[in-house]
Design a protein around this motif. Structure first.
Motif, mmCIF file in Angstrom:
data_model
loop_
_atom_site.group_PDB
_atom_site.id
_atom_site.type_symbol
_atom_site.label_atom_id
_atom_site.label_comp_id
_atom_site.label_asym_id
_atom_site.label_seq_id
_atom_site.Cartn_x
_atom_site.Cartn_y
_atom_site.Cartn_z
ATOM 1 N N ASP A 152 0.804 -1.224 0.000
ATOM 2 C CA ASP A 152 0.000 0.000 0.000
ATOM 3 C C ASP A 152 0.838 1.277 0.000
ATOM 4 O O ASP A 152 0.494 2.252 -0.656
ATOM 5 C CB ASP A 152 -0.934 0.018 1.215
ATOM 6 N N ARG A 153 1.937 1.296 0.735
ATOM 7 C CA ARG A 153 2.686 2.546 0.868
ATOM 8 C C ARG A 153 4.194 2.374 0.751
ATOM 9 O O ARG A 153 4.931 3.361 0.685
ATOM 10 C CB ARG A 153 2.366 3.218 2.199
ATOM 11 N N GLY A 154 4.677 1.147 0.731
ATOM 12 C CA GLY A 154 6.114 0.923 0.686
ATOM 13 C C GLY A 154 6.676 0.900 -0.725
ATOM 14 O O GLY A 154 5.960 0.988 -1.721
ATOM 15 N N GLU A 155 7.992 0.789 -0.797
ATOM 16 C CA GLU A 155 8.690 0.689 -2.079
ATOM 17 C C GLU A 155 9.883 -0.245 -1.937
ATOM 18 O O GLU A 155 10.359 -0.505 -0.821
ATOM 19 C CB GLU A 155 9.182 2.066 -2.550
ATOM 20 N N THR A 156 10.366 -0.729 -3.064
ATOM 21 C CA THR A 156 11.587 -1.525 -3.115
ATOM 22 C C THR A 156 12.566 -0.830 -4.042
ATOM 23 O O THR A 156 12.199 -0.402 -5.141
ATOM 24 C CB THR A 156 11.313 -2.950 -3.629
ATOM 25 N N LEU A 157 13.804 -0.707 -3.606
ATOM 26 C CA LEU A 157 14.866 -0.134 -4.434
ATOM 27 C C LEU A 157 15.797 -1.256 -4.884
ATOM 28 O O LEU A 157 16.320 -2.004 -4.062
ATOM 29 C CB LEU A 157 15.661 0.910 -3.654
ATOM 30 N N GLN A 158 15.973 -1.368 -6.187
ATOM 31 C CA GLN A 158 16.896 -2.345 -6.756
ATOM 32 C C GLN A 158 18.054 -1.631 -7.433
ATOM 33 O O GLN A 158 17.868 -0.586 -8.057
ATOM 34 C CB GLN A 158 16.203 -3.203 -7.820
ATOM 35 N N ILE A 159 19.234 -2.218 -7.317
ATOM 36 C CA ILE A 159 20.382 -1.789 -8.108
ATOM 37 C C ILE A 159 20.846 -3.008 -8.890
ATOM 38 O O ILE A 159 21.113 -4.067 -8.318
ATOM 39 C CB ILE A 159 21.514 -1.225 -7.223
ATOM 40 N N ILE A 160 20.921 -2.855 -10.204
ATOM 41 C CA ILE A 160 21.200 -3.988 -11.087
ATOM 42 C C ILE A 160 22.486 -3.720 -11.857
ATOM 43 O O ILE A 160 22.634 -2.662 -12.496
ATOM 44 C CB ILE A 160 20.040 -4.200 -12.083
ATOM 45 N N ASP A 161 23.408 -4.659 -11.792
ATOM 46 C CA ASP A 161 24.630 -4.607 -12.590
ATOM 47 C C ASP A 161 24.274 -5.104 -13.990
ATOM 48 O O ASP A 161 24.070 -6.303 -14.199
ATOM 49 C CB ASP A 161 25.707 -5.489 -11.955
ATOM 50 N N LEU A 162 24.170 -4.189 -14.942
ATOM 51 C CA LEU A 162 23.726 -4.570 -16.281
ATOM 52 C C LEU A 162 24.807 -5.265 -17.093
ATOM 53 O O LEU A 162 24.502 -5.934 -18.074
ATOM 54 C CB LEU A 162 23.222 -3.331 -17.035
ATOM 55 N N VAL A 189 22.329 -6.433 -7.485
ATOM 56 C CA VAL A 189 23.368 -6.332 -6.450
ATOM 57 C C VAL A 189 22.842 -5.699 -5.165
ATOM 58 O O VAL A 189 23.456 -5.832 -4.113
ATOM 59 C CB VAL A 189 24.586 -5.544 -6.972
ATOM 60 N N ARG A 190 21.704 -5.004 -5.248
ATOM 61 C CA ARG A 190 21.043 -4.487 -4.047
ATOM 62 C C ARG A 190 19.535 -4.629 -4.231
ATOM 63 O O ARG A 190 19.021 -4.366 -5.318
ATOM 64 C CB ARG A 190 21.366 -3.008 -3.799
ATOM 65 N N ASN A 191 18.862 -5.041 -3.174
ATOM 66 C CA ASN A 191 17.402 -5.151 -3.188
ATOM 67 C C ASN A 191 16.916 -4.737 -1.803
ATOM 68 O O ASN A 191 16.923 -5.534 -0.865
ATOM 69 C CB ASN A 191 16.968 -6.575 -3.521
ATOM 70 N N THR A 192 16.543 -3.475 -1.667
ATOM 71 C CA THR A 192 16.221 -2.919 -0.359
ATOM 72 C C THR A 192 14.728 -2.631 -0.268
ATOM 73 O O THR A 192 14.182 -1.853 -1.061
ATOM 74 C CB THR A 192 17.000 -1.606 -0.121
ATOM 75 N N ALA A 193 14.066 -3.262 0.702
ATOM 76 C CA ALA A 193 12.636 -3.049 0.934
ATOM 77 C C ALA A 193 12.443 -1.934 1.946
ATOM 78 O O ALA A 193 13.160 -1.854 2.947
ATOM 79 C CB ALA A 193 11.989 -4.334 1.441
ATOM 80 N N SER A 194 11.474 -1.073 1.688
ATOM 81 C CA SER A 194 11.198 0.061 2.572
ATOM 82 C C SER A 194 9.712 0.118 2.871
ATOM 83 O O SER A 194 8.876 -0.123 1.994
ATOM 84 C CB SER A 194 11.648 1.369 1.915
ATOM 85 N N ALA A 195 9.381 0.444 4.116
ATOM 86 C CA ALA A 195 7.975 0.561 4.503
ATOM 87 C C ALA A 195 7.352 1.854 3.986
ATOM 88 O O ALA A 195 6.132 1.977 3.907
ATOM 89 C CB ALA A 195 7.848 0.500 6.026
ATOM 90 N N ARG A 254 17.722 6.566 1.110
ATOM 91 C CA ARG A 254 17.103 6.531 2.441
ATOM 92 C C ARG A 254 15.852 5.672 2.376
ATOM 93 O O ARG A 254 15.041 5.796 1.446
ATOM 94 C CB ARG A 254 16.751 7.948 2.909
ATOM 95 N N TYR A 255 15.719 4.815 3.377
ATOM 96 C CA TYR A 255 14.572 3.907 3.407
ATOM 97 C C TYR A 255 14.111 3.733 4.846
ATOM 98 O O TYR A 255 14.804 4.099 5.793
ATOM 99 C CB TYR A 255 14.936 2.555 2.787
ATOM 100 N N THR A 256 12.927 3.149 5.003
ATOM 101 C CA THR A 256 12.329 2.969 6.322
ATOM 102 C C THR A 256 12.106 1.495 6.594
ATOM 103 O O THR A 256 11.462 0.800 5.797
ATOM 104 C CB THR A 256 10.972 3.703 6.411
ATOM 105 N N ASP A 257 12.639 1.023 7.709
ATOM 106 C CA ASP A 257 12.413 -0.368 8.111
ATOM 107 C C ASP A 257 11.005 -0.517 8.686
ATOM 108 O O ASP A 257 10.350 0.462 9.047
ATOM 109 C CB ASP A 257 13.437 -0.801 9.160
ATOM 110 N N SER A 258 10.560 -1.763 8.822
ATOM 111 C CA SER A 258 9.280 -2.052 9.472
ATOM 112 C C SER A 258 9.534 -2.557 10.881
ATOM 113 O O SER A 258 10.554 -3.208 11.154
ATOM 114 C CB SER A 258 8.510 -3.110 8.682
ATOM 115 N N ASP A 259 8.605 -2.249 11.799
ATOM 116 C CA ASP A 259 8.739 -2.792 13.142
ATOM 117 C C ASP A 259 8.175 -4.205 13.178
ATOM 118 O O ASP A 259 7.814 -4.777 12.148
ATOM 119 C CB ASP A 259 8.055 -1.891 14.171
ATOM 120 N N SER A 260 8.114 -4.805 14.354
ATOM 121 C CA SER A 260 7.680 -6.199 14.477
ATOM 122 C C SER A 260 6.243 -6.420 14.017
ATOM 123 O O SER A 260 5.855 -7.531 13.658
ATOM 124 C CB SER A 260 7.833 -6.674 15.925
#
Length: 258
Positions: A202-212, A218-224, A239-245
């Motif tokens: 609903d509100r989060g995003e994922t940032l990928q960095i791909i070695d073409l 090479v990076r796959n960062t999930a953010s809330a 900058r990204y936001t982690d999720s709590d428990s």
């Protein structure tokens, strides 16, 4: 003893220079009783032969057939054969998206008599394809094209380098759809990378960095929450936001660098 239609059929077909003879040989195997695994390999070979011959219509038609064979083979074929079939299907889907977009740009209607009526890729016209993103960037002597198409509720992200597919990924459009993509040359390796933002729920995003150069993530960062990134001097800071428990966004943001 007479040779069965599928005996060494891939090797025999590759020894033939005549396209029609090769496809006829492969077609006899496809029409015979054999394993679904062999069917996958034969259809992928027929598609590859068609592309090499410059027959884009036949190539996409065999891609449609490969899709159907994969669905049928899901419970029978070996995992390695299924993986190979899925990789071939992904490549064909990206290439056919490119063919469709370029045909439209040239003012061609894919449903007119200029095109073989049998060339009806699964996504056209029964399931329309929509171009979400299409950009070209030249870095050195390489031309990079990022093409994103949406079909059947799926976003398909394809990166071509000098018209050769280098990377492909598909995600559900509604929950994990494509947002944006940028290219940069990494300061240390001097290899070209892509930065891609995807939706995440609903509100989060994922940032990928791909070695073409290597076709690898090479990076796959999930953010809330939405991700913010900046490319400066061949480096990416984000900058990204982690999720709590409980899965809710953490009040603190984290930083990453590549």
């Amino acid at each position: 003893m007479a040779q069965a239609p599928c005996d060494d059929v891939l090797t025999r077909s590759r020894q033939l220079d005549d396209q029609e003879q090769a496809l006829s040989l492969l077609g006899r195997c496809l029409a015979s009783r054999t394993s679904q695994e062999m069917h996958l390999r034969v259809v992928a070979e027929m598609a590859a032969r068609s592309l090499q011959a410059g027959d884009e219509r036949a190539y996409c038609r065999f891609g449609k057939l490969l899709e159907a064979k994969l669905e049928k083979a899901a419970d029978e074929a070996m995992p390695t054969a299924l993986q190979g079939g899925r990789e071939a299907r992904s490549e064909i889907a990206c290439n056919c998206d490119r063919f469709l977009v370029d045909a439209r740009a040239a003012g061609l209607d894919l449903l007119t008599d200029e095109f073989d009526p049998l060339w009806r890729p699964r996504w056209q016209p029964e399931v329309p394809v929509r171009t979400v993103h299409d950009s070209v960037e030249v870095i050195g002597d390489q031309e990079y094209r990022m093409l994103v198409s949406q079909q059947s509720g799926t976003d398909r992200y394809c990166v071509f380098v000098n018209e050769d597919l280098r990377y492909a990924e598909s995600r559900p459009a509604l929950s994990d759809g494509f947002l944006e993509s940028s290219l940069f040359t990494h300061q240390d390796s001097q290899r070209t990378h892509a930065v891609v933002r995807w939706l995440r729920g609903d509100r989060g995003e994922t940032l990928q960095i791909i070695d073409l150069e290597r076709g690898q993530v090479v990076r796959n960062t999930a953010s809330a929450d939405p991700v913010h990134y900046d490319i400066t001097d061949g480096r990416v800071s984000y900058r990204y936001t982690d999720s709590d428990s409980d899965g809710a966004p953490s009040p603190e943001t984290s930083e990453g660098h590549f």
